[in-house]
Design an enzyme around this catalytic site. Structure first.
Site, PDB file in Angstrom:
ATOM      1  CB  THR A 124      76.994  -8.362   2.462  1.00 23.38           C
ATOM      2  OG1 THR A 124      77.926  -8.249   1.376  1.00 23.38           O
ATOM      3  CG2 THR A 124      76.940  -9.804   2.928  1.00 23.38           C
ATOM      4  CB  CYS A 144      80.799  -2.845  -4.899  1.00 23.71           C
ATOM      5  SG  CYS A 144      80.631  -2.743  -6.673  1.00 23.71           S
ATOM      6  CD  GLU A 197      81.124  -2.397   0.748  1.00 22.98           C
ATOM      7  OE1 GLU A 197      80.022  -2.666   1.251  1.00 22.98           O
ATOM      8  OE2 GLU A 197      81.361  -2.515  -0.471  1.00 22.98           O
TER       9      GLU A 197
HETATM   10  P1  NAD Z   1      71.492  -1.157   0.405  1.00 24.70           P
HETATM   11  O1  NAD Z   1      71.683  -2.605   0.530  1.00 24.70           O
HETATM   12  O2  NAD Z   1      71.171  -0.366   1.611  1.00 24.70           O
HETATM   13  O3  NAD Z   1      70.344  -0.824  -0.641  1.00 24.70           O
HETATM   14  C1  NAD Z   1      70.356  -1.326  -1.951  1.00 24.70           C
HETATM   15  C2  NAD Z   1      68.949  -1.294  -2.504  1.00 24.70           C
HETATM   16  O4  NAD Z   1      68.144  -2.203  -1.757  1.00 24.70           O
HETATM   17  C3  NAD Z   1      68.257   0.057  -2.415  1.00 24.70           C
HETATM   18  O5  NAD Z   1      67.464   0.254  -3.573  1.00 24.70           O
HETATM   19  C4  NAD Z   1      67.365  -0.114  -1.198  1.00 24.70           C
HETATM   20  O6  NAD Z   1      66.239   0.725  -1.219  1.00 24.70           O
HETATM   21  C5  NAD Z   1      66.964  -1.560  -1.318  1.00 24.70           C
HETATM   22  N1  NAD Z   1      66.523  -2.185  -0.073  1.00 24.70           N
HETATM   23  C6  NAD Z   1      66.792  -1.814   1.199  1.00 24.70           C
HETATM   24  N2  NAD Z   1      66.177  -2.634   2.065  1.00 24.70           N
HETATM   25  C7  NAD Z   1      65.533  -3.570   1.342  1.00 24.70           C
HETATM   26  C8  NAD Z   1      64.736  -4.698   1.660  1.00 24.70           C
HETATM   27  N3  NAD Z   1      64.490  -5.033   2.924  1.00 24.70           N
HETATM   28  N4  NAD Z   1      64.237  -5.438   0.655  1.00 24.70           N
HETATM   29  C9  NAD Z   1      64.486  -5.129  -0.625  1.00 24.70           C
HETATM   30  N5  NAD Z   1      65.223  -4.048  -0.996  1.00 24.70           N
HETATM   31  C10 NAD Z   1      65.741  -3.276  -0.021  1.00 24.70           C
HETATM   32  O7  NAD Z   1      72.823  -0.623  -0.315  1.00 24.70           O
HETATM   33  P2  NAD Z   1      73.233   0.870  -0.642  1.00 24.70           P
HETATM   34  O8  NAD Z   1      73.610   1.516   0.645  1.00 24.70           O
HETATM   35  O9  NAD Z   1      72.218   1.518  -1.520  1.00 24.70           O
HETATM   36  O10 NAD Z   1      74.528   0.614  -1.553  1.00 24.70           O
HETATM   37  C11 NAD Z   1      75.764   0.369  -1.032  1.00 24.70           C
HETATM   38  C12 NAD Z   1      76.081  -1.113  -1.035  1.00 24.70           C
HETATM   39  O11 NAD Z   1      75.931  -1.646  -2.345  1.00 24.70           O
HETATM   40  C13 NAD Z   1      77.518  -1.405  -0.663  1.00 24.70           C
HETATM   41  O12 NAD Z   1      77.579  -2.492   0.224  1.00 24.70           O
HETATM   42  C14 NAD Z   1      78.171  -1.782  -1.994  1.00 24.70           C
HETATM   43  O13 NAD Z   1      79.302  -2.596  -1.898  1.00 24.70           O
HETATM   44  C15 NAD Z   1      77.063  -2.445  -2.685  1.00 24.70           C
HETATM   45  N6  NAD Z   1      77.310  -2.443  -4.136  1.00 24.70           N
HETATM   46  C16 NAD Z   1      77.659  -3.612  -4.749  1.00 24.70           C
HETATM   47  C17 NAD Z   1      77.946  -3.635  -6.116  1.00 24.70           C
HETATM   48  C18 NAD Z   1      78.331  -4.905  -6.810  1.00 24.70           C
HETATM   49  O14 NAD Z   1      78.176  -4.965  -8.017  1.00 24.70           O
HETATM   50  N7  NAD Z   1      78.824  -5.912  -6.122  1.00 24.70           N
HETATM   51  C19 NAD Z   1      77.850  -2.465  -6.843  1.00 24.70           C
HETATM   52  C20 NAD Z   1      77.500  -1.286  -6.191  1.00 24.70           C
HETATM   53  C21 NAD Z   1      77.206  -1.299  -4.827  1.00 24.70           C
END
Ligand code: NAD
Length: 450
Positions: free
Chosen positions: A208, A262, A352
């Site tokens: 988020t 998630c 979370e």
């Molecule tokens: P994250 O938000 O750290 O990263 C997600 C992606 O965003 C990665 O590819 C990352 O490199 C990229 N990213 C990071 N900073 C960015 C920026 N400033 N601008 C653009 N892109 C950027 O999440 P994570 O740690 O990889 O994954 C875990 C999170 O994802 C958890 O909060 C989980 O709930 C969520 N998630 C949600 C769903 C859903 O469908 N609702 C599914 C899977 C995971």
């Protein structure tokens, strides 16, 4: 700058990759831009055929893809095989959807009014590390079916399956430049993709916190945005439920993918009159979760993704620990299945955790169950266990989440919409609903006046 990709079960490197920077990202956007006119002009039948061929290649290479995913994420191999099967099914589904996503004719005076579904252009797809290939396919299927070209940015920790999928897409005959993968840091190449003036849409899955930044970054260019974010979903167990079934299923709704899901039902809300009996059953079923080497066919839970993430997860375990499981000795980012008795105000129940930690919370009656389930900034999924059909429907309508299940913990299917309420995001993936997010409605009036 090189990127060392680790196997989280062994802590050993499995790949060294060159990381992209702004320049390489811009080049990928240019390739997607150059490929767009050709791809949108591919006939409907041919676009469907190409997606179907990609689905077929995913099936042919299923074992290879499952092993890549298992080694890169630390997923049990059996689960990884199921995920790859879903990826193929997603491409089959959207191959079948291409010619069913159509406009309308609307009765108007003086002529005929028709609508068209036009592709958006270049879509930036940003995905997390927990279900790398699955989540990429949920975006790629509808994006490509609608005639868009894409730049896919996998998470830095788990880029390998996306790179292999891009090779299979070329082998399937999808033209060069239609599907581009860029491996690089989120705050550099991800951010640039979000702000790039030539990118029409960002489909983001992740936390988020980062999602909020994506929304801000997309504002200046009025990009379309869809966000699939975090969750803190409730598993509501009423006294009249089949408690044995609910308790047998509950661990897999939190500890699957080591809790890095998630949709994890990480708040288990139990009616107080059956608390002792249910918690006893839950401890027994949790003790049965097989934790270990992801390449072992019988393993049900592997390690966490990284050492840093293990630190974060362990910070949530305090208070009354009801059960803590075992983990293998030696290397690997292991964390045990953990059940904690909590109140809904505790940090473990509010944030979370994204690890194998479940908060057990008692409730008195239906009204309190609904209030507790909704007392969270998130609204992604949830479950309701009861034998009373009317209660199941009442509670389902009252709980503010995007995806719910009754007497089951499954929320994700190829043909059904998936996405969140509240701070779990907006937009829907999967099913026919996802096509809305990758097309623009064009309205055309044709005068019939002489
Ligand atoms: P994250 O938000 O750290 O990263 C997600 C992606 O965003 C990665 O590819 C990352 O490199 C990229 N990213 C990071 N900073 C960015 C920026 N400033 N601008 C653009 N892109 C950027 O999440 P994570 O740690 O990889 O994954 C875990 C999170 O994802 C958890 O909060 C989980 O709930 C969520 N998630 C949600 C769903 C859903 O469908 N609702 C599914 C899977 C995971």
């Amino acid at each position: 700058m090189t990127l060392t990709v680790l196997n989280p079960a062994t802590e050993q490197p499995i790949a060294e990759l060159e990381q992209a920077g702004i320049e390489e990202l811009d080049e990928a956007v240019s390739r997607a831009e150059a490929a767009f006119p050709g791809w949108r002009a591919v006939s409907v039948a041919d676009r469907a055929r190409l997606l179907r061929r990609l689905a077929g290649l995913v099936e042919e290479h299923a074992e290879e893809l499952a092993r890549i995913e298992s080694q890169n994420v630390g997923k049990p191999i059996a689960g990884a095989r199921g995920e790859v099967a879903m990826v193929a099914n997603v491409f089959h589904f959207y191959a079948g959807a291409v010619d069913k996503h159509h406009g309308e004719t609307i009765p108007v005076d003086g002529g005929v009014d028709v609508t068209f579904r036009e592709p958006l252009g270049i879509c930036g797809l940003i995905v997390p590390w927990n279900f790398p290939l699955n989540i990429a396919s949920w975006k790629l299927g509808p994006a490509l079916a609608c005639g868009n070209t894409v730049v896919l940015k996998p998470a830095e920790l788990t880029p390998l399956s996306a790179l292999r999928l891009a090779e299979l897409a070329l082998e399937a005959g999808i033209p060069e430049g239609v599907l581009n993968v860029v491996v690089g840091p989120g705050r550099v190449v991800g951010q640039r993709l979000v702000e790039h003036p030539d990118v029409a849409k960002i489909a983001f899955t992740g936390s988020t916190e980062v999602g909020a930044g994506v929304m801000r970054g997309a504002a200046d260019t009025i990009k379309r945005v869809s966000l699939e974010l975090g969750g803190k979903s409730a598993n509501l167990v009423f006294a009249d439920a089949d408690l044995e079934r609910a308790a047998a299923a509950a661990p897999y709704a939190v500890f699957d993918n080591a809790g890095q899901d998630c949709c994890a039902r990480s708040r288990i809300l139990v009616q107080r009159t059956v608390w002792d009996r249910f918690v006893g059953l839950l401890v027994d079923s949790t003790a049965g979760v097989r934790v270990g080497d992801p390449s072992d066919e019988s393993t049900e839970m592997g390690p966490l993704i990284s050492a840093q993430h293990r630190e974060t997860v362990s910070s949530y375990v305090d208070g009354n620990v009801v059960y803590r499981g075992n983990t293998p000795e030696g290397p690997g980012f292991w964390f045990p299945c953990t059940l904690v008795e909590a109140s809904n105000d505790d940090r473990v129940a509010r944030e979370e955790v994204f690890g194998p930690v479940a908060a057990l919370i008692p409730f008195e009656d239906e009204a309190e169950a609904i209030a507790l389930a909704n007392d969270t900034p998130y609204g992604l999924s949830g479950s309701i266990w009861t034998r009373d059909g009317a209660r199941a429907l009442r509670v389902a309508r009252a709980v503010d989440t995007g995806v719910l299940s009754v007497n089951s913990n499954s929320s994700v299917r190829v043909a059904t919409p998936f996405g969140g309420f509240k701070q779990s995001g907006f937009g829907r993936e999967l099913g026919m609903h996802a096509l809305e997010g990758y097309s623009e409605v064009k309205n055309l009036f044709l005068s019939t006046e002489a």
